[in-house]
Every structure is written in structure tokens, then in C-alpha cells.
Design a protein around this motif. Structure first.
Motif, mmCIF file in Angstrom:
data_model
loop_
_atom_site.group_PDB
_atom_site.id
_atom_site.type_symbol
_atom_site.label_atom_id
_atom_site.label_comp_id
_atom_site.label_asym_id
_atom_site.label_seq_id
_atom_site.Cartn_x
_atom_site.Cartn_y
_atom_site.Cartn_z
ATOM 1 N N ALA A 17 0.822 -1.210 0.000
ATOM 2 C CA ALA A 17 0.000 0.000 0.000
ATOM 3 C C ALA A 17 0.861 1.267 0.000
ATOM 4 N N LEU A 32 9.362 5.710 4.571
ATOM 5 C CA LEU A 32 10.252 5.190 5.607
ATOM 6 C C LEU A 32 9.868 3.753 5.953
ATOM 7 N N ASP A 33 10.868 2.905 6.147
ATOM 8 C CA ASP A 33 10.585 1.517 6.532
ATOM 9 C C ASP A 33 11.745 0.986 7.360
ATOM 10 N N ILE A 44 7.483 -12.697 -0.672
ATOM 11 C CA ILE A 44 7.220 -14.100 -0.268
ATOM 12 C C ILE A 44 5.807 -14.562 -0.623
ATOM 13 N N SER A 45 4.980 -13.638 -1.105
ATOM 14 C CA SER A 45 3.563 -13.968 -1.301
ATOM 15 C C SER A 45 3.356 -14.967 -2.441
ATOM 16 N N GLY A 46 2.216 -15.647 -2.359
ATOM 17 C CA GLY A 46 1.831 -16.571 -3.437
ATOM 18 C C GLY A 46 2.927 -17.577 -3.751
ATOM 19 N N CYS A 50 3.544 -14.228 -6.079
ATOM 20 C CA CYS A 50 2.634 -13.115 -5.788
ATOM 21 C C CYS A 50 1.290 -13.208 -6.524
ATOM 22 N N THR A 129 15.268 2.059 8.565
ATOM 23 C CA THR A 129 15.066 3.278 9.353
ATOM 24 C C THR A 129 13.938 3.053 10.345
ATOM 25 N N GLY A 172 8.875 -8.626 10.502
ATOM 26 C CA GLY A 172 8.933 -7.194 10.819
ATOM 27 C C GLY A 172 7.576 -6.540 10.987
ATOM 28 N N THR A 174 4.573 -5.006 12.856
ATOM 29 C CA THR A 174 4.427 -4.376 14.183
ATOM 30 C C THR A 174 3.051 -3.727 14.249
ATOM 31 N N ALA A 339 -0.454 -16.334 10.261
ATOM 32 C CA ALA A 339 -1.630 -15.738 9.603
ATOM 33 C C ALA A 339 -1.207 -14.909 8.399
ATOM 34 N N GLY A 368 -4.166 0.226 3.359
ATOM 35 C CA GLY A 368 -3.693 -1.159 3.398
ATOM 36 C C GLY A 368 -4.275 -1.960 4.551
ATOM 37 N N GLY A 379 -5.680 -13.011 -3.731
ATOM 38 C CA GLY A 379 -5.288 -11.770 -4.397
ATOM 39 C C GLY A 379 -6.092 -10.563 -3.962
ATOM 40 N N PHE A 382 -4.024 -7.892 -1.696
ATOM 41 C CA PHE A 382 -3.181 -6.963 -2.463
ATOM 42 C C PHE A 382 -4.047 -5.954 -3.206
ATOM 43 N N ALA A 385 -4.756 -3.264 -0.950
ATOM 44 C CA ALA A 385 -3.558 -2.436 -0.729
ATOM 45 C C ALA A 385 -3.355 -1.484 -1.911
HETATM 46 P P1 FDA Z 1 2.728 -4.714 4.288
HETATM 47 O O1 FDA Z 1 2.837 -5.662 5.422
HETATM 48 O O2 FDA Z 1 2.892 -5.209 2.907
HETATM 49 O O3 FDA Z 1 3.786 -3.533 4.467
HETATM 50 C C1 FDA Z 1 4.009 -2.901 5.692
HETATM 51 C C2 FDA Z 1 5.404 -2.312 5.688
HETATM 52 O O4 FDA Z 1 5.556 -1.550 6.892
HETATM 53 C C3 FDA Z 1 6.488 -3.366 5.687
HETATM 54 O O5 FDA Z 1 7.428 -3.077 4.676
HETATM 55 C C4 FDA Z 1 7.098 -3.300 7.086
HETATM 56 O O6 FDA Z 1 8.491 -3.550 7.101
HETATM 57 C C5 FDA Z 1 6.812 -1.843 7.467
HETATM 58 N N1 FDA Z 1 6.721 -1.659 8.935
HETATM 59 C C6 FDA Z 1 5.952 -2.356 9.794
HETATM 60 N N2 FDA Z 1 6.158 -1.877 11.047
HETATM 61 C C7 FDA Z 1 7.044 -0.866 10.954
HETATM 62 C C8 FDA Z 1 7.647 -0.004 11.908
HETATM 63 N N3 FDA Z 1 7.375 -0.118 13.223
HETATM 64 N N4 FDA Z 1 8.528 0.926 11.475
HETATM 65 C C9 FDA Z 1 8.835 1.029 10.141
HETATM 66 N N5 FDA Z 1 8.296 0.229 9.185
HETATM 67 C C10 FDA Z 1 7.412 -0.706 9.596
HETATM 68 N N6 FDA Z 1 -2.215 -11.167 -0.348
HETATM 69 C C11 FDA Z 1 -2.620 -11.327 -1.611
HETATM 70 O O7 FDA Z 1 -3.479 -10.578 -2.076
HETATM 71 N N7 FDA Z 1 -2.058 -12.300 -2.398
HETATM 72 C C12 FDA Z 1 -1.099 -13.143 -1.933
HETATM 73 O O8 FDA Z 1 -0.565 -13.984 -2.685
HETATM 74 C C13 FDA Z 1 -0.718 -13.024 -0.577
HETATM 75 N N8 FDA Z 1 0.185 -13.888 -0.035
HETATM 76 C C14 FDA Z 1 0.599 -13.717 1.257
HETATM 77 C C15 FDA Z 1 1.535 -14.604 1.802
HETATM 78 C C16 FDA Z 1 1.962 -14.441 3.110
HETATM 79 C C17 FDA Z 1 2.942 -15.438 3.695
HETATM 80 C C18 FDA Z 1 1.497 -13.353 3.865
HETATM 81 C C19 FDA Z 1 1.980 -13.120 5.272
HETATM 82 C C20 FDA Z 1 0.571 -12.473 3.334
HETATM 83 C C21 FDA Z 1 0.101 -12.646 2.032
HETATM 84 N N9 FDA Z 1 -0.847 -11.793 1.476
HETATM 85 C C22 FDA Z 1 -1.269 -11.981 0.194
HETATM 86 C C23 FDA Z 1 -1.356 -10.630 2.238
HETATM 87 C C24 FDA Z 1 -0.590 -9.364 1.795
HETATM 88 O O9 FDA Z 1 0.793 -9.630 1.879
HETATM 89 C C25 FDA Z 1 -0.939 -8.172 2.679
HETATM 90 O O10 FDA Z 1 -2.329 -8.026 2.761
HETATM 91 C C26 FDA Z 1 -0.324 -6.896 2.109
HETATM 92 O O11 FDA Z 1 1.079 -7.035 2.072
HETATM 93 C C27 FDA Z 1 -0.688 -5.686 2.951
HETATM 94 O O12 FDA Z 1 -0.044 -4.569 2.431
HETATM 95 P P2 FDA Z 1 0.377 -3.351 3.360
HETATM 96 O O13 FDA Z 1 1.179 -2.438 2.513
HETATM 97 O O14 FDA Z 1 -0.795 -2.823 4.083
HETATM 98 O O15 FDA Z 1 1.318 -4.001 4.477
#
Ligand code: FDA
Length: 396
Positions: A17, A32-33, A44-46, A50, A129, A172, A174, A339, A368, A379, A382, A385
Motif C-alpha cells: 500500500a 520510511l521503513d 514471499i507472497s503466493g 505473488c 530506518t 517485521g 508491528t 496468519a 492497506g 489476491g 493486495f 492495498a
Molecule cells: P505490508 O505488510 O505489505 O507492508 C508494511 C510495511 O511496513 C512493511 O514493509 C514493514 O516492514 C513496514 N513496517 C511495519 N512496522 C514498521 C515499523 N514499526 N517501522 C517502520 N516500518 C514498519 N495477499 C494477496 O493478495 N495475495 C497473496 O498472494 C498473498 N500472499 C501472502 C503470503 C503471506 C505469507 C502473507 C503473510 C501475506 C500474504 N498476502 C497476500 C497478504 C498481503 O501480503 C498483505 O495483505 C499486504 O502485504 C498488505 O499490504 P500493506 O502495505 O498494508 O502491508
């Protein structure tokens, strides 16, 4: 401490997102991340390919306290919009099943695409960061960061919360977005693990464990719609797509229903065999339709005569009840450790569905998985997101 500058927009989180939002919002954006690479969950997804969207994406494929909230963003940025972007980057893809689109080569293609899109838009990406503190000084949001032991302050009138949910802390994840939302007065709904294997205890676990490794197509129903997909027995309980889907609807203390013959084809077949091959054991006859170990277990549970010919209608009904309405009560789930998503989160009641901006805090956006919108497996997450990131990016 350095004051490293003022930006137009600060995006916290370089995930699906956050990167989509930054690519739309353009110059003056700092992402920032704390991770050392962007889009780790995309990578790692899918199974590494992906599942980046679903052609049949509709608001009904999402869970939220307000099922209408996602309609606006999903309606304005749909699967075909993302496919057009993927095609523009010449990333090969294919439809696997049920409208699920996957990369032919690698999920890294999607990460590279988003990083390239951000660069073209003029957004800056700062990885590894940590976010130490976030506040508002009356004119702008103020974020204190830490990188390689050095602390810095960055400011912007717009802050986007895009740090996702709590799933897979080892990667990672949180609760930062939830903490910050609460800090700025937004309501945060209780969270729970979604798209997650279900766990069992006692006699039910013993029974399921004995079937560990067996996979079968089934209709699985928790406290929501039925899901017809694969079901997998594991040494901890139940998994597989049908169970993951149902888990998002399951509430502690309630049963789930397993229907191993949703099309009801086994009953007429067994009736026929009772006439034509009555010497067979019921388990043997059932094994023509279900994996042998599972057929034996189900037949044992129905307490039947040894020969099919001796099974009166009532006995066949008992067997079919065991096949089509097997009810088990999970003890819990495997939790955030495995999860795929987090249900609940930032309450959509406090957000504008067109822009994702907090109604009561001008300049604060949430997108997101951190928001209380959770998709089915396939899917949809995503797509949420991309759509929510796009909506916020357009607005800021
Ligand atoms: P996302 O988790 O992608 O990004 C959050 C970012 O914030 C990360 O880069 C993290 O490092 C950063 N962050 C977190 N805390 C922080 C902090 N305290 N300080 C700084 N940075 C911080 N969905 C789908 O549609 N198709 C698929 O194939 C899959 N497959 C899948 C496999 C697995 C193993 C998982 C765990 C999940 C999926 N998903 C999925 C779900 C999908 O990955 C998820 O819904 C999206 O990544 C959400 O996107 P966001 O950008 O909201 O969070």
C-alpha cells in the motif's frame, strides 16, 4: 540530532500500500521503513509468485465492520487497472484458478515495478530506518527516525500510515499503525489473525492428527459463507485454502462444518453399489470417492455393519451425515505467527472512503492492511492495498 528536512508527504511503510501511494503522490514524498528491503511480504507472497489481484474482486470478498467502506476505492482502482500497470512493465503473468493472477517468473517483478514507479514519480525511499517517535507540532507531522544509530527528524503536513498489520512478526510486522492511529484519536477495532490454520485439542486433535497429510476438496463453513476449496489435515489440526478462508469468519467457541461431498454425489453411488457390490466394506466403497485413510476414519465414526449390503437406509444416512456434516470445534488458530492477514484495525468510521484521510485529523491517512478491511484468500488483500494506496495517493 539532524533536522533532515521537510517533505510534502511522509509514508510510513514501504509495503504494497505504501509504495502504491508514494508512486501516485509523486515528488516531495519520503517513504520510511524499518526493513532493509521494500515489499518483503510481496516477495514471499503466493509461494514466491505473488497472487497480485483477483479478476472477480468485489466488495463482498472483504470483511469489515463497515462492508460499504471499501466500495469507493475498489470501484475506482480495480484489478484491470493493476493488470494494466503490470502489462506496462512487461511482467508476464497467468491466471491460476478462480480469477487469481500470479507472476510467471517471480514476485520480485512486482516489487521492482513499484520501486521503479516510485523513482519515476520522484518519491524517496529510506530503508533500515526505525520510527522512534511521531507527533504534530501544530503545522506539520514530525517523525523522529533512527538509522545506524543516528537520529533525525523529518516533517510533512501529510502523514500516511501504511505499516500493515500484525501477521508474521518474524518478517517485521508491528502494531505501529494502530498505536499511531490511537495516538491521534482514531478508533482502533480489536484485531485477530485471519487466513490462518485452525488448531484443535483432545480427542478431536487425535483424530485429525491421524489424518495428517490427507488433502481433499471440501466445503468448509465457519460463521460466514461456505468455501469450496482444498482442505488439508495437519498434525496441529486443519489447514488448506478452504480452512484459511473460513478462519477469517470463525469466532472462538463455535464449530466449523466440513462437507466432504458438497455436490452430494456419494449417496447415490453407494446406494447403487449396495445393490451391485454389496459384499464390499462401507469404507472400501467410500474410498472410491475420498482418500482411503479419510474414508476409513469416516466409516468408523458412523458405526456401520461390515458389509455395504447390510447397511439399511438409516445406516447410509448416518454415513452421509458424517461425510457431509462433520462438525468440529477449533480450540484456536495458529495466530499471527502464520496468519496471512490481520482482521480488524483502524476503524473505517473515522476515515473518508474516497481519500482514506482521517475525518478528524487533516493530513493523516491510513491505507492497506492496517485499516479494518480484510480480503479473502486469492489476491484480494493486495487489491485492497493497491486500491487504498492509489486512492490516498491521488488525494494528497
Ligand atoms: P505490508 O505488510 O505489505 O507492508 C508494511 C510495511 O511496513 C512493511 O514493509 C514493514 O516492514 C513496514 N513496517 C511495519 N512496522 C514498521 C515499523 N514499526 N517501522 C517502520 N516500518 C514498519 N495477499 C494477496 O493478495 N495475495 C497473496 O498472494 C498473498 N500472499 C501472502 C503470503 C503471506 C505469507 C502473507 C503473510 C501475506 C500474504 N498476502 C497476500 C497478504 C498481503 O501480503 C498483505 O495483505 C499486504 O502485504 C498488505 O499490504 P500493506 O502495505 O498494508 O502491508
Amino acid at each position: 540530532m539532524n533536522d533532515s528536512g521537510t517533505y510534502r508527504v511522509l509514508v510510513l511503510g514501504a509495503g504494497a500500500a505504501g509504495m502504491m501511494c508514494a508512486a501516485q503522490a509523486g515528488p516531495g514524498v519520503l517513504v520510511l521503513d524499518h526493513a532493509s528491503a521494500p515489499g518483503e511480504k510481496i516477495r514471499i507472497s503466493g509461494g514466491g509468485r505473488c497472487n497480485f489481484t483477483n479478476l472477480h474482486c468485489a466488495p463482498g470478498n472483504f470483511l469489515s465492520a463497515n462492508p460499504h467502506f471499501a466500495k469507493s476505492a475498489l470501484g475506482r482502482y480495480g484489478p484491470q487497472d493493476f493488470v494494466a500497470l503490470v502489462d506496462r512493465h512487461r511482467i508476464p503473468w497467468h491466471e491460476k484458478t478462480l480469477g487469481q493472477l500470479f507472476c510467471d517468473r517471480s514476485a520480485r517483478d512486482i516489487v521492482t515495478m513499484l520501486v521503479d514507479e516510485m523513482a519515476v514519480a520522484g518519491a524517496e525511499l529510506r530503508l533500515a530506518t526505525g520510527i522512534v517517535d511521531v507527533g504534530h507540532d501544530g503545522a506539520a507531522f514530525r517523525v523522529e527516525t533512527e538509522s545506524e544509530g543516528r537520529r533525525q527528524i523529518v516533517r510533512a503536513p501529510v502523514l500516511v500510515l501504511a505499516t500493515g498489520g500484525l501477521s508474521i512478526p518474524k518478517m517485521g510486522a508491528t502494531g505501529l499503525a494502530y498505536r499511531l492511529a490511537a495516538q491521534f484519536g482514531l478508533n482502533v477495532l480489536p484485531t485477530r489473525a485471519g487466513l490462518v490454520p485452525l488448531t484443535f485439542t483432545g480427542g478431536t486433535l487425535d483424530r485429525l492428527k491421524a489424518l495428517s497429510g490427507v488433502a481433499v476438496r471440501a466445503r468448509v463453513t465457519a460463521d460466514g459463507p461456505p468455501f469450496d476449496e482444498a482442505l488439508l489435515f495437519t498434525h496441529r489440526g486443519l489447514s488448506g485454502p478452504a480452512v484459511l478462508q473460513a478462519s477469517s469468519y470463525w469466532r472462538e467457541g463455535s464449530d466449523i462444518g466440513l462437507n466432504l461431498d458438497p455436490e452430494d454425489t456419494i449417496r447415490p453411488a453407494l446406494r447403487h453399489e449396495r445393490r451391485t457390490a454389496g459384499r464390499k466394506a462401507p469404507a472400501t466403497a467410500l474410498a472410491a470417492h475420498l482418500p482411503a485413510r479419510l474414508a476409513q476414519d469416516i466409516a468408523d465414526s458412523a458405526d456401520l455393519p461390515p458389509r455395504l449390503a447390510d447397511c439399511a437406509d438409516a445406516a447410509l444416512d448416518r454415513l452421509m451425515q458424517a461425510v457431509r456434516d462433520w462438525r468440529v470445534r477449533p480450540a484456536g488458530t495458529e495466530g499471527y505467527r502464520t496468519a496471512e492477514v490481520t482482521l480488524g484495525g483502524i476503524d473505517t468510521a473515522g476515515l473518508d472512503s474516497r481519500t482514506m484521510q482521517a475525518r478528524a485529523v487533516p493530513g493523516l491517512y491510513a491505507i492497506g492492511e492496517a485499516v479494518d478491511v480484510t480480503g479473502w484468500l486469492g489476491g484480494y488483500n493486495f487489491q485492497w492495498a493497491w486500491a487504498s494506496g492509489w486512492a490516498a495517493g491521488q488525494a494528497i
